[in-house]
Scaffold this motif. Structure first.
Motif, PDB file in Angstrom:
ATOM      1  N   PRO A 195      69.245  58.751  -8.201  1.00 36.76           N
ATOM      2  CA  PRO A 195      70.703  58.734  -8.002  1.00 36.76           C
ATOM      3  C   PRO A 195      71.381  57.616  -8.787  1.00 36.76           C
ATOM      4  O   PRO A 195      70.838  56.522  -8.955  1.00 36.76           O
ATOM      5  N   GLU A 196      72.579  57.910  -9.266  1.00 39.25           N
ATOM      6  CA  GLU A 196      73.317  56.975 -10.114  1.00 39.25           C
ATOM      7  C   GLU A 196      73.545  55.635  -9.414  1.00 39.25           C
ATOM      8  O   GLU A 196      73.604  54.590 -10.058  1.00 39.25           O
ATOM      9  N   SER A 197      73.678  55.656  -8.103  1.00 37.91           N
ATOM     10  CA  SER A 197      74.008  54.434  -7.369  1.00 37.91           C
ATOM     11  C   SER A 197      72.875  53.402  -7.395  1.00 37.91           C
ATOM     12  O   SER A 197      73.117  52.202  -7.266  1.00 37.91           O
ATOM     13  N   ILE A 198      71.624  53.840  -7.536  1.00 40.36           N
ATOM     14  CA  ILE A 198      70.505  52.895  -7.502  1.00 40.36           C
ATOM     15  C   ILE A 198      69.683  52.887  -8.788  1.00 40.36           C
ATOM     16  O   ILE A 198      68.752  52.088  -8.913  1.00 40.36           O
TER      17      ILE A 198
ATOM     18  N   ARG B 198      70.365  51.797 -11.652  1.00 35.64           N
ATOM     19  CA  ARG B 198      70.477  50.541 -12.407  1.00 35.64           C
ATOM     20  C   ARG B 198      69.422  49.526 -11.957  1.00 35.64           C
ATOM     21  O   ARG B 198      68.946  48.728 -12.760  1.00 35.64           O
ATOM     22  N   HIS B 199      69.049  49.565 -10.681  1.00 35.50           N
ATOM     23  CA  HIS B 199      68.014  48.653 -10.192  1.00 35.50           C
ATOM     24  C   HIS B 199      66.667  48.981 -10.832  1.00 35.50           C
ATOM     25  O   HIS B 199      65.896  48.076 -11.184  1.00 35.50           O
TER      26      HIS B 199
ATOM     27  N   ARG C 275      79.682  52.514 -19.018  1.00 35.45           N
ATOM     28  CA  ARG C 275      81.109  52.387 -18.674  1.00 35.45           C
ATOM     29  C   ARG C 275      81.984  52.152 -19.894  1.00 35.45           C
ATOM     30  O   ARG C 275      83.201  52.000 -19.759  1.00 35.45           O
TER      31      ARG C 275
END
Length: 511
Positions: free
Chosen positions: A108-111, A113-114, A208
């Motif tokens: 998922p996009e929300s995690i 990056r971690h 972004r």
């Protein structure tokens, strides 16, 4: 460095120095994704240089990852030149990164990056953590130590080649919508979604900033695709001719006016045409490597090629068949079976790529024989140096058919491998006439024209091997011949115009 193996050596100091040096360099480059977005208000030239540094950092990660795969799978191979070793590790590391990033794309996009930052932090600590073996092992820079022994002529030609390559960077449009970018880049949908997922994750820190993402993707298509293309061509040249003429061959390829013209018309389609030379090099290298574990690289290379253009799939079974039944026929059945076994990972990934592709349309983009002839004629007319390719073609055929002819007595060349090269070129041309023109279009056959042009020079240089002054004189003449019709000023002007006013979509599509 030898003292680190002695019983009384100061290994603690050596390990500390190694860790500090590696960690500082690695994490300084890892900060580039933080610095580059802050350059949005700076001119685009600075942004391009910083993005190029980011691409070089990623290239070093591919090399180190490929080197680690070598170590874990205990792959010990024979290399024809140090560039072969570098190219092999970059290819296998890039393919491994392609797999890893595609797996990350399901997060998922929300995690995600971690996982992205955690991945690079972990491998950074792993590469930087000192062991006695790492301290005494060669680094990336040691693979290029032979080039400090180049003479003045060779250094000059190498510098001109790099300068010509950098200034040949084409102009490309900046599109805020990345879906529109994909549509313009690949209107025929030959590229697989795995490639776009890989590029998205590769430039994840800039997600972004569509301007930077666009710049990064376009520079990736040029600098990564064509630097690997040139390295593969150099690797092929080194199988047959001397280092000096191999460097001249690179310059003869980059200095043709066709090089920037092809890129200016469509850089993205041109990137797809670079795969055939990689395929040819990989088969020659698999034979030279003398290890059945080279099948791992061949399978992964073909997998990466299929993500770039699904029609490259046909090269995989053709190459595997040639290796099993012809090129490796002197090896045992067990050896050849093991080679095929090691290609199974690439074979599995290729099948997944084809199954998940939205629209497969085989045999719809073939090239006619008339178009092929016109293409070769155009290449030769644009570069005076290529006029001797006709002599090279005759010599090429003679050396394959009658290798012991008296005229070629002074020429020391691997005639068997030369015959293998001829078979591979015939296969590429045949598939282009049946399957897809991209196999020979633009850069697909340019390298072979240059190879044929260099072949007569190798015969001349070996015939006058004792006359060093004459060899230098002839070498200088051909440098000038390549330089005079290179249109270097035109390349600089096109690059300057790009940084002054990048083309819009309409201007790019009307080229």
């Amino acid at each position: 460095m030898k003292n680190t193996l002695a019983k009384n050596s100061n290994i603690i100091w050596e390990k500390s120095k190694f860790f500090i040096n590696r960690a500082v360099i690695y994490f300084s480059f890892l900060l580039l994704p933080v610095w580059i977005p802050k350059s949005l208000e700076i001119n685009m030239f600075v942004q391009s240089m910083m993005m190029l540094a980011y691409l070089m950092f990623m290239g070093s990660q591919w090399y180190l990852l490929g080197k680690e795969i070598d170590h874990r799978f205990k792959i010990y191979f024979r290399a024809n030149s140090s560039i072969d070793r570098v190219l092999y590790r970059v290819i296998i590391g890039n393919a491994a990164m392609l797999i890893i990033f595609n797996l990350m794309s399901f997060i998922p996009e929300s995690i995600v990056r971690h996982f992205f930052w955690g991945f690079f932090v972990v491998i950074g600590l792993f590469y930087s953590w000192p062991t006695r073996g790492k301290i005494i092992q060669e680094s990336v820079s040691t693979q290029f130590t032979e080039y400090k022994y180049l003479d003045a002529f060779e250094k000059t030609v190498l510098f001109l080649t790099i300068a010509m390559f950098v200034t040949s960077m084409p102009s490309f449009p900046f599109i805020s919508n990345l879906e529109t970018f994909k549509l313009i880049v690949d209107p025929e949908e030959k590229m697989n979604g795995q490639l776009w997922s890989y590029l998205h994750m590769n430039f994840f820190p800039f997600r972004r900033f569509p301007h930077l993402m666009n710049l990064g993707w376009s520079m990736h298509f040029y600098f990564v695709s064509f630097s690997i293309y040139l390295l593969a061509f150099y690797g092929i040249l080194r199988f047959f001719i001397s280092r000096r003429l191999s460097i001249l061959g690179l310059f003869a390829l980059v200095s043709t006016w066709s090089f920037p013209l092809f890129l200016r018309k469509d850089i993205y389609t041109c990137a797809s045409t670079t795969f055939s030379v990689l395929w040819v090099w990989s088969i020659l290298w698999c034979v030279k490597s003398s290890t059945y574990r080279a099948g791992l690289m061949y399978g992964l290379l073909c997998y990466a090629g299929v993500t770039l253009n699904y029609n490259n799939f046909f090269l995989f079974p053709v190459g595997l068949g040639l290796l099993y039944f012809y090129f490796l026929r002197e090896n045992t059945d067990w050896y050849r079976s093991q080679f095929v076994k090691y290609t199974s990972l690439g074979m599995f990934l290729i099948l997944i790529t084809l199954v998940t592709h939205i629209d497969l349309r085989f045999f719809e983009h073939a090239m006619t024989f008339h178009q092929f002839n016109n293409y070769l004629s155009m290449l030769i007319k644009r570069k005076a140096f290529y006029s001797i390719s006709f002599i090279g073609l005759i010599a090429f055929i003679v050396m394959i058919i009658k290798p012991k002819i008296k005229l070629m007595a002074t020429l020391t060349i691997d005639y068997k491998r030369l015959g293998e090269l001829g078979i591979l070129v015939i296969c590429v041309v045949t598939l282009s006439l049946i399957v897809d023109k991209d196999l020979v279009k633009n850069f697909g056959m340019l390298w072979f024209v240059v190879f044929l042009s260099i072949l007569p020079l190798e015969w001349i240089f070996q015939s006058i091997s004792r006359l060093r002054s004459r060899r230098n004189f002839i070498y200088a003449i051909y440098i000038l011949v390549c330089l005079l019709d290179s249109h270097f000023e035109g390349r600089v002007r096109m690059l300057y115009n790009f940084y002054q006013s990048p083309p819009d979509i309409v201007e790019f599509l009307n080229r």
